[in-house]
Write a protein that holds these residues in place. Sequence first.
Motif, PDB file in Angstrom:
ATOM      1  N   GLY A   1      11.444  16.001  -1.534  1.00 46.72           N
ATOM      2  CA  GLY A   1      12.578  15.893  -0.614  1.00 46.72           C
ATOM      3  C   GLY A   1      13.859  16.425  -1.235  1.00 46.72           C
ATOM      4  O   GLY A   1      13.924  16.684  -2.440  1.00 46.72           O
TER       5      GLY A   1
ATOM      6  N   VAL B   1      -0.490  -0.665  -4.724  1.00 45.45           N
ATOM      7  CA  VAL B   1      -1.609   0.259  -4.931  1.00 45.45           C
ATOM      8  C   VAL B   1      -1.101   1.673  -4.672  1.00 45.45           C
ATOM      9  O   VAL B   1      -0.635   1.982  -3.567  1.00 45.45           O
ATOM     10  CB  VAL B   1      -2.799  -0.064  -3.995  1.00 45.45           C
TER      11      VAL B   1
ATOM     12  N   ALA C   1       3.164   1.118   3.267  1.00 51.03           N
ATOM     13  CA  ALA C   1       4.272   2.044   2.971  1.00 51.03           C
ATOM     14  C   ALA C   1       3.672   3.324   2.397  1.00 51.03           C
ATOM     15  O   ALA C   1       4.085   3.792   1.343  1.00 51.03           O
ATOM     16  CB  ALA C   1       5.239   1.403   1.983  1.00 51.03           C
TER      17      ALA C   1
ATOM     18  N   ASP D   1      -4.885   3.403  -7.872  1.00 53.18           N
ATOM     19  CA  ASP D   1      -6.081   3.330  -7.039  1.00 53.18           C
ATOM     20  C   ASP D   1      -5.693   3.676  -5.608  1.00 53.18           C
ATOM     21  O   ASP D   1      -4.494   3.788  -5.302  1.00 53.18           O
ATOM     22  CB  ASP D   1      -6.663   1.903  -7.113  1.00 53.18           C
TER      23      ASP D   1
ATOM     24  N   GLY E   1       3.035   3.592  -3.260  1.00 55.86           N
ATOM     25  CA  GLY E   1       4.108   3.317  -4.227  1.00 55.86           C
ATOM     26  C   GLY E   1       5.095   4.456  -4.330  1.00 55.86           C
ATOM     27  O   GLY E   1       5.602   4.743  -5.412  1.00 55.86           O
TER      28      GLY E   1
ATOM     29  N   PHE F   1       9.586   7.548   8.313  1.00 55.42           N
ATOM     30  CA  PHE F   1      11.007   7.788   8.018  1.00 55.42           C
ATOM     31  C   PHE F   1      11.451   9.220   8.309  1.00 55.42           C
ATOM     32  O   PHE F   1      12.614   9.557   8.114  1.00 55.42           O
ATOM     33  CB  PHE F   1      11.315   7.430   6.561  1.00 55.42           C
TER      34      PHE F   1
ATOM     35  N   ILE G   1       0.859  -1.187   0.000  1.00 55.88           N
ATOM     36  CA  ILE G   1       0.000   0.000   0.000  1.00 55.88           C
ATOM     37  C   ILE G   1       0.895   1.236   0.000  1.00 55.88           C
ATOM     38  O   ILE G   1       1.590   1.523   0.973  1.00 55.88           O
ATOM     39  CB  ILE G   1      -0.940   0.009   1.230  1.00 55.88           C
TER      40      ILE G   1
HETATM   41  C1  LIG Z   1      11.376  19.007   2.556  1.00 62.04           C
HETATM   42  C2  LIG Z   1      11.823  17.607   2.675  1.00 62.04           C
HETATM   43  C3  LIG Z   1      13.170  17.309   2.558  1.00 62.04           C
HETATM   44  C4  LIG Z   1      13.606  15.995   2.664  1.00 62.04           C
HETATM   45  N1  LIG Z   1      14.923  15.717   2.477  1.00 62.04           N
HETATM   46  C5  LIG Z   1      15.344  14.431   2.513  1.00 62.04           C
HETATM   47  C6  LIG Z   1      16.701  14.112   2.271  1.00 62.04           C
HETATM   48  O1  LIG Z   1      17.527  14.983   2.012  1.00 62.04           O
HETATM   49  N2  LIG Z   1      17.061  12.803   2.308  1.00 62.04           N
HETATM   50  C7  LIG Z   1      16.175  11.802   2.598  1.00 62.04           C
HETATM   51  O2  LIG Z   1      16.564  10.639   2.642  1.00 62.04           O
HETATM   52  N3  LIG Z   1      14.887  12.082   2.843  1.00 62.04           N
HETATM   53  C8  LIG Z   1      14.444  13.363   2.806  1.00 62.04           C
HETATM   54  N4  LIG Z   1      13.141  13.663   3.055  1.00 62.04           N
HETATM   55  C9  LIG Z   1      12.245  12.592   3.463  1.00 62.04           C
HETATM   56  C10 LIG Z   1      11.784  11.768   2.301  1.00 62.04           C
HETATM   57  O3  LIG Z   1      11.275  12.612   1.291  1.00 62.04           O
HETATM   58  C11 LIG Z   1      10.722  10.781   2.775  1.00 62.04           C
HETATM   59  O4  LIG Z   1      11.132  10.122   3.957  1.00 62.04           O
HETATM   60  C12 LIG Z   1      10.452   9.731   1.713  1.00 62.04           C
HETATM   61  O5  LIG Z   1      10.197  10.342   0.477  1.00 62.04           O
HETATM   62  C13 LIG Z   1       9.280   8.865   2.133  1.00 62.04           C
HETATM   63  O6  LIG Z   1       8.947   7.985   1.069  1.00 62.04           O
HETATM   64  P1  LIG Z   1       7.598   7.183   1.169  1.00 62.04           P
HETATM   65  O7  LIG Z   1       7.546   6.301  -0.011  1.00 62.04           O
HETATM   66  O8  LIG Z   1       7.483   6.580   2.526  1.00 62.04           O
HETATM   67  O9  LIG Z   1       6.469   8.314   1.136  1.00 62.04           O
HETATM   68  P2  LIG Z   1       5.820   9.106  -0.103  1.00 62.04           P
HETATM   69  O10 LIG Z   1       6.811   9.485  -1.111  1.00 62.04           O
HETATM   70  O11 LIG Z   1       4.989  10.186   0.502  1.00 62.04           O
HETATM   71  O12 LIG Z   1       4.900   8.008  -0.739  1.00 62.04           O
HETATM   72  C14 LIG Z   1       3.745   7.538  -0.076  1.00 62.04           C
HETATM   73  C15 LIG Z   1       2.747   7.168  -1.139  1.00 62.04           C
HETATM   74  O13 LIG Z   1       1.589   6.601  -0.515  1.00 62.04           O
HETATM   75  C16 LIG Z   1       0.497   6.924  -1.344  1.00 62.04           C
HETATM   76  N5  LIG Z   1      -0.770   6.786  -0.609  1.00 62.04           N
HETATM   77  C17 LIG Z   1      -1.331   7.673   0.256  1.00 62.04           C
HETATM   78  N6  LIG Z   1      -2.511   7.226   0.688  1.00 62.04           N
HETATM   79  C18 LIG Z   1      -2.710   6.016   0.102  1.00 62.04           C
HETATM   80  C19 LIG Z   1      -3.770   5.074   0.141  1.00 62.04           C
HETATM   81  N7  LIG Z   1      -4.850   5.268   0.900  1.00 62.04           N
HETATM   82  N8  LIG Z   1      -3.677   3.951  -0.621  1.00 62.04           N
HETATM   83  C20 LIG Z   1      -2.561   3.726  -1.384  1.00 62.04           C
HETATM   84  N9  LIG Z   1      -1.518   4.599  -1.458  1.00 62.04           N
HETATM   85  C21 LIG Z   1      -1.601   5.735  -0.727  1.00 62.04           C
HETATM   86  C22 LIG Z   1       0.749   8.366  -1.763  1.00 62.04           C
HETATM   87  O14 LIG Z   1       0.054   8.690  -2.956  1.00 62.04           O
HETATM   88  C23 LIG Z   1       2.257   8.393  -1.934  1.00 62.04           C
HETATM   89  O15 LIG Z   1       2.670   8.289  -3.283  1.00 62.04           O
HETATM   90  C24 LIG Z   1      12.670  14.960   2.928  1.00 62.04           C
HETATM   91  C25 LIG Z   1      11.319  15.260   3.037  1.00 62.04           C
HETATM   92  C26 LIG Z   1      10.885  16.561   2.909  1.00 62.04           C
HETATM   93  C27 LIG Z   1       9.425  16.848   3.024  1.00 62.04           C
END
Ligand SMILES: Cc1cc2nc3c(=O)[nH]c(=O)nc-3n(C[C@H](O)[C@H](O)[C@H](O)COP(=O)(O)OP(=O)(O)OC[C@H]3O[C@@H](n4cnc5c(N)ncnc54)[C@H](O)[C@@H]3O)c2cc1C
Length: 387
Positions: free
Chosen positions: A47, A33, A206, A175, A10, A338, A8
């Motif tokens: 980020g 998804v 995730a 979705d 991507g 994270f 969950i």
């Molecule tokens: C300003 C900023 C600077 C950063 N700088 C760094 C850095 O220098 N180095 C570093 O390592 N990290 C950095 N980070 C942190 C990093 O961006 C995040 O920790 C990382 O992108 C998280 O990835 P993720 O896949 O968990 O989340 P996301 O990229 O947010 O992906 C989560 C996904 O879940 C999907 N989703 C939501 N709801 C649902 C649902 N109900 N069903 C299915 N899917 C769903 C969303 O559409 C989204 O695509 C930074 C973050 C920010 C905001």
Amino acid sequence: MRCDILIIGGGIVGSSIAYHLARAGRGGEIVVVEPDPTYEFAATPRGNGGIRQLFSLPENIAMAQYGLAFYRDFETEMAVDGEPAPIGFKRRGYLLISDAGGHRQMEQNFRVQSARGVRADCLDRVALGVRFPSLRTDDVALAVHSPDDAWIDPQSALQGFRRKARQLGVRYLTDRVEDWRGDGRLARRALLASGETVEAGVHVLAAGAWSAEVATSLGLALPVEPMSRDTYFFRAAGNIEALPFIKTETHLAFRPEGKGYAGGLPDWETPPGWNFEVSPDDFEARVWPALARRIPALERLKLERGWAGHYARNRLDLTAIVGAWSGGLDNVYMAVGFSGHGIMHAPAAGRALAELILDGRYGTLDLTRFGYARVRENAPYREIGIV
Ligand SMILES: Cc1cc2nc3c(=O)[nH]c(=O)nc-3n(C[C@H](O)[C@H](O)[C@H](O)COP(=O)(O)OP(=O)(O)OC[C@H]3O[C@@H](n4cnc5c(N)ncnc54)[C@H](O)[C@@H]3O)c2cc1C
């Protein structure tokens, strides 16, 4: 529909998990998804893409080390049908600056890092000024410079993971999971916005800063919340030497980007919640003075744009929660919370979860202490130093 493993979310974390599972070739049918293939509001493309080994927790250091090696080779290793996957990997180093009394901790962390093979230099005020002459140093107690650290373009990396995962057979459904159901022992199915149902043997959460919201319907309580963080792109009027990614104890975080710089000054007092509004006033009132204080040449700069992204902040201890839902449903796994480190830690988290799911135990890097048990027991495992 039915699959073996449902992921969950991507973003970069979910896509890394999917890729590592598919690469192992033993996961069966894997479905991700993800509601938005453009990732407009996801954290990943917003980020800064920094990868640093400068942490206090051994797991965070080791995960960054795997991330560094993984992203270094990403362009060729993640090529699809002979087409490379460039991610703008730049090995320009990190510089952590102690300017608020935490220098003893920084020195202690430096010893831990060095013992774990991190090439870094501990710099006093004078040495810092010699290495980076544009920095104001009179208020600096200590700094640590790690020249091997790097940054990447996170959106390219995310698309690279996704393309490679698909080539290896992973299916992405555009979705949204609206409801998540189990039977008291196992998670059974996710109900999607389109009306489709996905049944799976293994379920992986995730969903970044949306994770707590998604988890609720299954009764999984997560201390993960969105924390809005503004980033600005600006150009300097004068010349400044090549800088590494700079982070200070007073929360300044920025790095070179193209012909300018990208970064900001997160306000840790901001209450959790979604907020995509960026404030030029805040740049002028808070961020610019902090930049100019650290680098006087930035008294003259041109602000070009700003954007807001969201940390998935784990309010228990700011450390990622990775592993099985211990004490909960047996077939549920997660990689959430994270905070500001999900891009650099995504490769290692994906590899670790793939091992745990496929083999029932960690093989390369033991992430047991990052597990959900500490949330249940309210026992923080905290990164100490600059987060
Ligand atoms: C300003 C900023 C600077 C950063 N700088 C760094 C850095 O220098 N180095 C570093 O390592 N990290 C950095 N980070 C942190 C990093 O961006 C995040 O920790 C990382 O992108 C998280 O990835 P993720 O896949 O968990 O989340 P996301 O990229 O947010 O992906 C989560 C996904 O879940 C999907 N989703 C939501 N709801 C649902 C649902 N109900 N069903 C299915 N899917 C769903 C969303 O559409 C989204 O695509 C930074 C973050 C920010 C905001």
